[in-house]
Scaffold this active site. Structure first.
Site, PDB file in Angstrom:
ATOM      1  N   PRO A   1       0.579  -6.721  -7.549  1.00  0.00           N
ATOM      2  CA  PRO A   1      -0.773  -6.227  -7.225  1.00  0.00           C
ATOM      3  C   PRO A   1      -1.874  -7.010  -7.938  1.00  0.00           C
ATOM      4  O   PRO A   1      -1.620  -7.998  -8.623  1.00  0.00           O
ATOM      5  CB  PRO A   1      -0.710  -4.793  -7.727  1.00  0.00           C
TER       6      PRO A   1
ATOM      7  N   LYS B   1       4.623 -13.155  -3.931  1.00  0.00           N
ATOM      8  CA  LYS B   1       3.443 -12.886  -3.083  1.00  0.00           C
ATOM      9  C   LYS B   1       2.427 -12.173  -3.961  1.00  0.00           C
ATOM     10  O   LYS B   1       2.561 -10.981  -4.248  1.00  0.00           O
ATOM     11  CB  LYS B   1       3.859 -11.990  -1.909  1.00  0.00           C
ATOM     12  N   PRO B   2       1.393 -12.906  -4.413  1.00  0.00           N
ATOM     13  CA  PRO B   2       0.368 -12.236  -5.218  1.00  0.00           C
ATOM     14  C   PRO B   2      -0.565 -11.434  -4.314  1.00  0.00           C
ATOM     15  O   PRO B   2      -0.530 -11.571  -3.094  1.00  0.00           O
ATOM     16  CB  PRO B   2      -0.361 -13.403  -5.873  1.00  0.00           C
ATOM     17  N   ALA B   3      -1.420 -10.616  -4.911  1.00  0.00           N
ATOM     18  CA  ALA B   3      -2.311  -9.769  -4.111  1.00  0.00           C
ATOM     19  C   ALA B   3      -3.519 -10.570  -3.629  1.00  0.00           C
ATOM     20  O   ALA B   3      -4.052 -11.412  -4.353  1.00  0.00           O
ATOM     21  CB  ALA B   3      -2.768  -8.581  -4.940  1.00  0.00           C
ATOM     22  N   GLU B   4      -3.954 -10.275  -2.427  1.00  0.00           N
ATOM     23  CA  GLU B   4      -5.083 -11.001  -1.837  1.00  0.00           C
ATOM     24  C   GLU B   4      -6.388 -10.737  -2.593  1.00  0.00           C
ATOM     25  O   GLU B   4      -7.307 -11.543  -2.548  1.00  0.00           O
ATOM     26  CB  GLU B   4      -5.237 -10.641  -0.350  1.00  0.00           C
TER      27      GLU B   4
ATOM     28  N   SER C   1       1.355   0.571  -4.322  1.00  0.00           N
ATOM     29  CA  SER C   1       1.218   1.987  -3.970  1.00  0.00           C
ATOM     30  C   SER C   1       2.539   2.549  -3.443  1.00  0.00           C
ATOM     31  O   SER C   1       3.349   1.815  -2.881  1.00  0.00           O
ATOM     32  CB  SER C   1       0.142   2.134  -2.896  1.00  0.00           C
TER      33      SER C   1
ATOM     34  N   GLU D   1       2.974   4.264  -0.817  1.00  0.00           N
ATOM     35  CA  GLU D   1       3.026   4.119   0.648  1.00  0.00           C
ATOM     36  C   GLU D   1       3.540   2.735   1.032  1.00  0.00           C
ATOM     37  O   GLU D   1       4.451   2.595   1.855  1.00  0.00           O
ATOM     38  CB  GLU D   1       1.637   4.348   1.260  1.00  0.00           C
TER      39      GLU D   1
ATOM     40  N   GLU E   1       7.757  -0.186  -8.692  1.00  0.00           N
ATOM     41  CA  GLU E   1       6.854   0.355  -9.707  1.00  0.00           C
ATOM     42  C   GLU E   1       5.616   0.820  -8.954  1.00  0.00           C
ATOM     43  O   GLU E   1       4.843   0.007  -8.453  1.00  0.00           O
ATOM     44  CB  GLU E   1       6.545  -0.749 -10.723  1.00  0.00           C
TER      45      GLU E   1
ATOM     46  N   CYS F   1      -1.479   1.372 -13.713  1.00  0.00           N
ATOM     47  CA  CYS F   1      -0.421   2.291 -13.271  1.00  0.00           C
ATOM     48  C   CYS F   1      -0.125   3.320 -14.348  1.00  0.00           C
ATOM     49  O   CYS F   1       0.131   4.473 -14.060  1.00  0.00           O
ATOM     50  CB  CYS F   1       0.827   1.509 -12.893  1.00  0.00           C
TER      51      CYS F   1
ATOM     52  N   GLN G   1     -11.791   0.342  -2.529  1.00  0.00           N
ATOM     53  CA  GLN G   1     -11.301   1.203  -3.614  1.00  0.00           C
ATOM     54  C   GLN G   1     -12.439   2.072  -4.145  1.00  0.00           C
ATOM     55  O   GLN G   1     -12.241   3.233  -4.473  1.00  0.00           O
ATOM     56  CB  GLN G   1     -10.720   0.354  -4.745  1.00  0.00           C
TER      57      GLN G   1
ATOM     58  N   LYS H   1     -13.173   4.862  -1.608  1.00  0.00           N
ATOM     59  CA  LYS H   1     -12.094   5.870  -1.624  1.00  0.00           C
ATOM     60  C   LYS H   1     -12.268   6.801  -2.824  1.00  0.00           C
ATOM     61  O   LYS H   1     -12.181   8.022  -2.693  1.00  0.00           O
ATOM     62  CB  LYS H   1     -10.745   5.136  -1.694  1.00  0.00           C
TER      63      LYS H   1
ATOM     64  N   GLU I   1      -3.096   9.687  -7.685  1.00  0.00           N
ATOM     65  CA  GLU I   1      -3.586   8.583  -8.524  1.00  0.00           C
ATOM     66  C   GLU I   1      -4.968   8.184  -7.994  1.00  0.00           C
ATOM     67  O   GLU I   1      -5.088   7.685  -6.873  1.00  0.00           O
ATOM     68  CB  GLU I   1      -2.610   7.414  -8.403  1.00  0.00           C
TER      69      GLU I   1
HETATM   70  O1  TXE Z   1      -1.971  -1.381  -2.813  1.00  0.00           O
HETATM   71  P1  TXE Z   1      -0.758  -2.012  -1.987  1.00  0.00           P
HETATM   72  P2  TXE Z   1      -3.561  -1.457  -2.606  1.00  0.00           P
HETATM   73  C1  TXE Z   1      -2.084   1.977  -6.028  1.00  0.00           C
HETATM   74  C2  TXE Z   1      -3.423   2.573  -6.460  1.00  0.00           C
HETATM   75  C3  TXE Z   1      -4.369   2.048  -5.420  1.00  0.00           C
HETATM   76  C4  TXE Z   1      -3.490   2.025  -4.189  1.00  0.00           C
HETATM   77  C5  TXE Z   1      -3.914   1.096  -3.076  1.00  0.00           C
HETATM   78  O2  TXE Z   1      -3.357   3.967  -6.404  1.00  0.00           O
HETATM   79  O3  TXE Z   1      -5.469   2.886  -5.261  1.00  0.00           O
HETATM   80  O4  TXE Z   1      -2.234   1.630  -4.663  1.00  0.00           O
HETATM   81  O5  TXE Z   1      -4.025  -0.253  -3.538  1.00  0.00           O
HETATM   82  C6  TXE Z   1       1.057  -6.016  -0.801  1.00  0.00           C
HETATM   83  N1  TXE Z   1       4.332  -5.315   3.108  1.00  0.00           N
HETATM   84  N2  TXE Z   1      -1.751   0.793  -6.790  1.00  0.00           N
HETATM   85  O6  TXE Z   1      -3.922  -1.171  -1.209  1.00  0.00           O
HETATM   86  O7  TXE Z   1      -1.025  -1.987  -0.538  1.00  0.00           O
HETATM   87  C7  TXE Z   1      -0.380  -6.346  -1.139  1.00  0.00           C
HETATM   88  O8  TXE Z   1      -0.768  -7.546  -0.500  1.00  0.00           O
HETATM   89  C8  TXE Z   1       4.485  -6.006   1.953  1.00  0.00           C
HETATM   90  C9  TXE Z   1      -0.891   0.999  -7.926  1.00  0.00           C
HETATM   91  O9  TXE Z   1      -4.048  -2.722  -3.158  1.00  0.00           O
HETATM   92  O10 TXE Z   1       0.452  -1.304  -2.462  1.00  0.00           O
HETATM   93  C10 TXE Z   1      -0.289  -6.468  -2.664  1.00  0.00           C
HETATM   94  O11 TXE Z   1       0.241  -7.736  -2.999  1.00  0.00           O
HETATM   95  N3  TXE Z   1       3.532  -6.086   1.017  1.00  0.00           N
HETATM   96  C11 TXE Z   1      -0.479  -0.220  -8.567  1.00  0.00           C
HETATM   97  C12 TXE Z   1       0.712  -5.367  -3.034  1.00  0.00           C
HETATM   98  O12 TXE Z   1       1.456  -5.120  -1.834  1.00  0.00           O
HETATM   99  C13 TXE Z   1       2.364  -5.458   1.235  1.00  0.00           C
HETATM  100  C14 TXE Z   1      -1.174  -1.462  -8.394  1.00  0.00           C
HETATM  101  C15 TXE Z   1       0.094  -4.052  -3.494  1.00  0.00           C
HETATM  102  O13 TXE Z   1      -0.744  -3.546  -2.477  1.00  0.00           O
HETATM  103  C16 TXE Z   1       2.142  -4.716   2.420  1.00  0.00           C
HETATM  104  C17 TXE Z   1      -2.003  -1.539  -7.195  1.00  0.00           C
HETATM  105  C18 TXE Z   1       3.183  -4.662   3.374  1.00  0.00           C
HETATM  106  N4  TXE Z   1       3.067  -3.982   4.523  1.00  0.00           N
HETATM  107  C19 TXE Z   1      -2.270  -0.427  -6.461  1.00  0.00           C
HETATM  108  N5  TXE Z   1       0.902  -4.181   2.350  1.00  0.00           N
HETATM  109  C20 TXE Z   1       0.418  -0.141  -9.736  1.00  0.00           C
HETATM  110  N6  TXE Z   1       1.613   0.430  -9.558  1.00  0.00           N
HETATM  111  O14 TXE Z   1       0.070  -0.627 -10.795  1.00  0.00           O
HETATM  112  C21 TXE Z   1       0.360  -4.578   1.173  1.00  0.00           C
HETATM  113  N7  TXE Z   1       1.235  -5.358   0.505  1.00  0.00           N
END
Ligand code: TXE
Length: 480
Positions: free
Chosen positions: A149, A174-177, A228, A230, A249, A283, A329, A332, A382
């Site tokens: 993330p 795959k880092p986060a966008e 997340s 989801e 995680e 987290c 974010q 939301k 969260e």
């Molecule tokens: O998370 P995503 P988001 C929680 C936190 C936050 C919520 C939404 O509550 O408000 O998640 O954040 C990749 N297939 N955390 O939307 O979607 C995405 O590109 C494969 C908790 O940013 O879970 C990114 O690299 N990968 C947390 C990563 O997943 C996919 C840290 C996380 O994004 C994907 C961040 C898919 N279909 C958010 N869709 C923690 N545990 O620390 C997205 N990704």
């Protein structure tokens, strides 16, 4: 500026499309990153496979001692690049500069820790029949997919990459966008430091494109995901189609529990820091505060006093709290806070935006919510912002029931001088980590970390994290 390309097989590859990355403190573009599609992800998995099997580069011939030496040298390279990496992390995530510096230090420490551990990991021998010699071999999985993330890009890079490499795996990450500039710089440094081609591949892009393609790729051998619940479900389902083991995680709703006999002078700074660090986008944030009723008045007064002094500003200004990562974010969180107010929940105290803070930033000021009806969303979900939800309790049993009253279970903080209670609570709390009279153990690189329930499963950090990047092979030799 770091590369706007993907790293595949030791080469920087330009993708057809790119993604604009913005600075959360200003809402303005600061860079472009690659937007990988299934095609680039496939090429990265192929390269990682070739590096693992020895068809590409020299990784397959590196023994544990050589991996250890490389990881230690890489830690030193990160330290040498500390200021540049910190500035990137600060601008890209919006976090205060002091926190960004701490994150880069932690990233280097992961490479030191796992560098030190790489040549100390071994299997066992097992007494069996007299005419047998039985041993277990700890082997790397092969190609590790890592989806990480945006909240702690450099730290989570360290946590995942150092452990997987120490164990002898190769990686497609795959880092986060939303934030990955430090990760791209770290990947560049790794190449400069002589990591063979294909050992570490980085495929930036959107979750639904590059992330989904990686999770569903039939060539990967292990997957670790931080994000997340989801998205974690989607990723797990995709990996299950090819029987790929996963580490998840998925965040938390962690309680800090203050008993009447707690040392408040020690506890309150941890309570505040536990929720404002990284603007609550952590987290393991201590996002719930459970207070024993007989000290509630004093605790709430002291907490309110402190929150009213907290300032939000751009990361470079190094205030108490930075912005949230993006407009989505922020929207939301704000809509949840509005709903909470409509439900009669009171804001006990709040910080403020520093004078001169940039106007386009995604700031939400730190705040404490009080008078919350049992079972309300702000106690269960969260929020991922600098928002502390307070609950009161009368006795130990009630404290435990409240602490365990969410589906999450990542961390818990217990503040009491009573030794028996420390142990009873530590045993009773449903979470992966418990801190007594402290919280977070300064990141705790050496300490196994992971959740129960909706917080996920599998353990990272510490020696357990290293083991989780290996699997056991049992060899039974009948020698007659
Ligand atoms: O998370 P995503 P988001 C929680 C936190 C936050 C919520 C939404 O509550 O408000 O998640 O954040 C990749 N297939 N955390 O939307 O979607 C995405 O590109 C494969 C908790 O940013 O879970 C990114 O690299 N990968 C947390 C990563 O997943 C996919 C840290 C996380 O994004 C994907 C961040 C898919 N279909 C958010 N869709 C923690 N545990 O620390 C997205 N990704």
């Amino acid at each position: 500026m770091p590369r706007s390309q993907a790293l595949i097989g030791g080469e920087w590859v330009t993708t057809q499309a790119t993604i604009e990355v913005e600075a959360p403190a200003r809402g303005e573009a600061i860079a472009r990153i690659a937007r990988c599609q299934a095609e680039e992800v496939d090429a990265a998995v192929q390269a990682a496979g070739q590096a693992f099997s020895g068809q590409l580069g020299s990784w397959a011939s590196w023994n544990a001692r050589r991996r250890s030496e490389w990881l230690l040298a890489f830690a030193a390279a990160i330290e040498a690049d500390h200021e540049r990496l910190s500035a990137l992390e600060c601008a890209d995530t919006g976090k205060p500069m002091t926190q960004a510096r701490g994150d880069i230090t932690a990233c280097a420490r992961y490479f030191r820790f796992y560098g030190g551990a790489a040549d100390k990991l071994h299997g066992e021998t097992i007494p069996f029949e007299n005419d047998f010699a039985v041993m277990t071999l700890r082997e790397p999985y092969g190609i590790c997919a890592q989806i990480i993330p945006w909240n702690y890009p450099a730290q989570i890079f360290g946590r995942c990459v150092a452990a997987a490499l120490a164990a002898g795996n190769t990686i497609v990450l795959k880092p986060a966008e939303d934030a990955c500039l430090s990760v791209l710089r770290l990947a560049e440094l790794a190449l400069e430091q002589g990591l063979p081609p294909g050992v570490l591949n980085v495929v930036p892009g959107l979750g639904r494109e590059a992330g989904a393609a990686l999770a569903a790729h039939p060539g990967i051998d292990h997957l670790s995901f931080t994000g997340s619940p989801e998205t974690g479900t989607l990723v797990t389902q995709a990996a299950a189609m090819h029987h790929v083991p996963v580490t998840m995680e998925l965040g938390g709703k962690s309680p800090q529990i203050l008993f009447g006999d707690a040392d408040l002078g020690a506890a309150l700074p941890f309570v505040v820091r536990g929720i404002i660090q990284n603007a609550g986008q952590t987290c393991s944030a201590g996002s719930r505060l459970l207070v024993q009723r007989d000290i509630a008045k004093e605790v709430l007064e002291r907490l309110a006093e402190r929150f009213e002094t907290l300032l939000c500003d751009a990361g470079e200004a190094d205030a108490d709290c930075g912005p949230l990562i993006n407009a989505r974010q922020k929207a939301k969180l704000e809509s949840r806070l509005e709903a909470a107010r409509a439900d009669g929940i009171r804001t006990l105290a709040r910080g403020r935006l520093a004078e001169g803070a940039p106007s386009g930033g995604h700031f939400v000021v730190p705040q404490v919510l009080n008078d919350i009806p049992e079972g309300h969303e702000v106690l269960r979900e969260e929020l991922f912002g600098p928002v502390l939800a307070v609950q009161l309790f009368d006795d130990e049993a009630e404290a435990l029931a409240l602490a365990n009253g969410t589906d999450f279970g990542l961390c818990a903080g217990i503040w009491t001088r009573d030794g028996g209670r420390q142990l009873r609570m530590a045993k009773g709390v449903r979470s992966g980590q418990v801190f007594v009279n402290n919280y977070g153990a300064a990141g705790g690189i050496e300490l196994p970390f992971g959740g129960v329930g909706r917080s996920g499963y599998g353990r990272e950090k510490g020696f357990e994290g290293l083991k989780s990047y290996t699997r056991i092979k049992t060899v039974a030799i009948r020698h007659g």
